[in-house]
Design an enzyme around this catalytic site. Structure first.
Site, mmCIF file in Angstrom:
data_model
loop_
_atom_site.group_PDB
_atom_site.id
_atom_site.type_symbol
_atom_site.label_atom_id
_atom_site.label_comp_id
_atom_site.label_asym_id
_atom_site.label_seq_id
_atom_site.Cartn_x
_atom_site.Cartn_y
_atom_site.Cartn_z
ATOM 1 N N MET A 96 22.694 6.042 27.294
ATOM 2 C CA MET A 96 21.776 4.586 27.454
ATOM 3 C C MET A 96 21.066 4.374 26.095
ATOM 4 O O MET A 96 20.244 5.171 26.983
ATOM 5 C CB MET A 96 21.401 4.480 28.633
ATOM 6 C CG MET A 96 22.427 4.431 30.164
ATOM 7 S SD MET A 96 21.775 4.702 31.678
ATOM 8 C CE MET A 96 20.957 6.506 31.971
ATOM 9 N N ILE A 154 19.039 12.293 33.469
ATOM 10 C CA ILE A 154 17.929 12.931 32.225
ATOM 11 C C ILE A 154 17.225 12.069 31.272
ATOM 12 O O ILE A 154 17.338 10.621 31.325
ATOM 13 C CB ILE A 154 18.928 13.387 31.164
ATOM 14 C CG1 ILE A 154 20.253 14.274 32.366
ATOM 15 C CG2 ILE A 154 18.805 14.923 30.551
ATOM 16 C CD1 ILE A 154 21.080 15.116 31.409
ATOM 17 N N GLY A 184 16.276 4.591 27.809
ATOM 18 C CA GLY A 184 17.390 5.144 27.368
ATOM 19 C C GLY A 184 16.839 6.626 27.424
ATOM 20 O O GLY A 184 15.622 7.036 27.336
ATOM 21 N N SER A 185 18.229 6.449 27.731
ATOM 22 C CA SER A 185 18.551 7.999 28.535
ATOM 23 C C SER A 185 20.100 8.341 28.828
ATOM 24 O O SER A 185 20.479 7.810 28.390
ATOM 25 C CB SER A 185 17.899 7.722 29.369
ATOM 26 O OG SER A 185 17.809 6.895 30.701
ATOM 27 N N ARG A 186 20.224 9.002 29.569
ATOM 28 C CA ARG A 186 21.447 9.756 30.062
ATOM 29 C C ARG A 186 21.865 10.369 31.346
ATOM 30 O O ARG A 186 20.879 10.240 32.151
ATOM 31 C CB ARG A 186 22.352 10.900 29.089
ATOM 32 C CG ARG A 186 23.015 11.103 28.880
ATOM 33 C CD ARG A 186 23.182 12.199 28.201
ATOM 34 N NE ARG A 186 23.735 14.340 28.895
ATOM 35 C CZ ARG A 186 23.973 14.946 28.264
ATOM 36 N NH1 ARG A 186 23.152 15.095 26.901
ATOM 37 N NH2 ARG A 186 23.867 16.088 29.067
#
Length: 217
Positions: A96, A154, A184-186
């Site tokens: 993301m 994450i 912002g991440s995953r």
């Protein structure tokens, strides 16, 4: 535009900062203050955009695995999932960017059977080791097809706050919200080896709506 409940603190701080910096810029720079105020207004608008909650028509699913977040598929790979499955699984990872909707949704329907928060590092979210070394949460659901599905929020280099609202014993509904990650991440999803993967690397996903895989009954 509807805003997520996690936006309150961030928007309060951003509003105070905008007012203070804007007032100082006007006082000291007068007409030149626009060179500071206009970029600040753009950033301020992006904060609101980040916390938006889009209206989505969430359907009922049994075999389908639904994209848990908005973003881009960056990994589809057979891996060892050592925390809960303790064996081989297919990992589907979605990255993301700060401009994506950051609501985290259940990928499958069933019952929550495991949850755990892990403190950790802040490697960039697309780094493969971020799945095991970054700050993260792990949730497992026993699906309606009697499979154990693990998924993991994450934190990335920018994201420093992960929240998840589910508890063991909760009923999970595919596409419905269980958490949120800021900036912002995953998200990783670990699926049984016989799962049919219907997405590919590079696909852009819409959380709660796009089907990324199908499990056998």
């Amino acid at each position: 535009m509807k805003l997520h409940k996690e936006s309150k603190g961030t928007i309060t701080v951003a509003t105070i900062a905008l007012i203070v910096i804007g007032a100082l810029a006007i006082y000291f720079l007068e007409m030149w203050s626009l060179l500071i105020i206009l970029p600040l207004l753009v950033i301020y608008s992006l904060v609101f955009w980040f916390f938006r909650v889009p209206e989505r028509d969430i359907l009922d699913h049994k075999e389908n695995v639904i994209a848990p977040v908005d973003g881009k598929v960056v990994m589809i790979k057979e891996v060892e999932e050592d925390e809960f499955i303790k064996g081989k699984a297919i990992q589907v990872s979605i990255f993301m960017s700060p401009l994506n909707v950051h609501i985290c949704r259940y990928p499958v329907s069933g019952k929550v059977i495991y949850k755990k928060y892990h403190p950790g590092k802040y490697l960039v979210a697309w780094h493969e080791k971020s799945s095991t070394e970054n700050e993260r949460t792990t949730v497992a659901v026993e699906s309606l097809t009697n499979h154990k599905v693990v998924f993991r929020q994450i934190a990335g280099y920018v994201a420093r706050r992960i929240v998840f609202y589910c508890n063991e014993g909760d009923q999970a509904k595919a596409g419905h919200e269980f958490g949120f990650i800021k900036f912002g991440s995953r998200m990783d999803v670990f699926l049984p080896l016989d799962t049919e993967i219907v997405c590919k690397i590079g696909d852009i996903t819409k959380g709660g709506m796009d089907v990324i895989a199908k499990m056998k009954e």
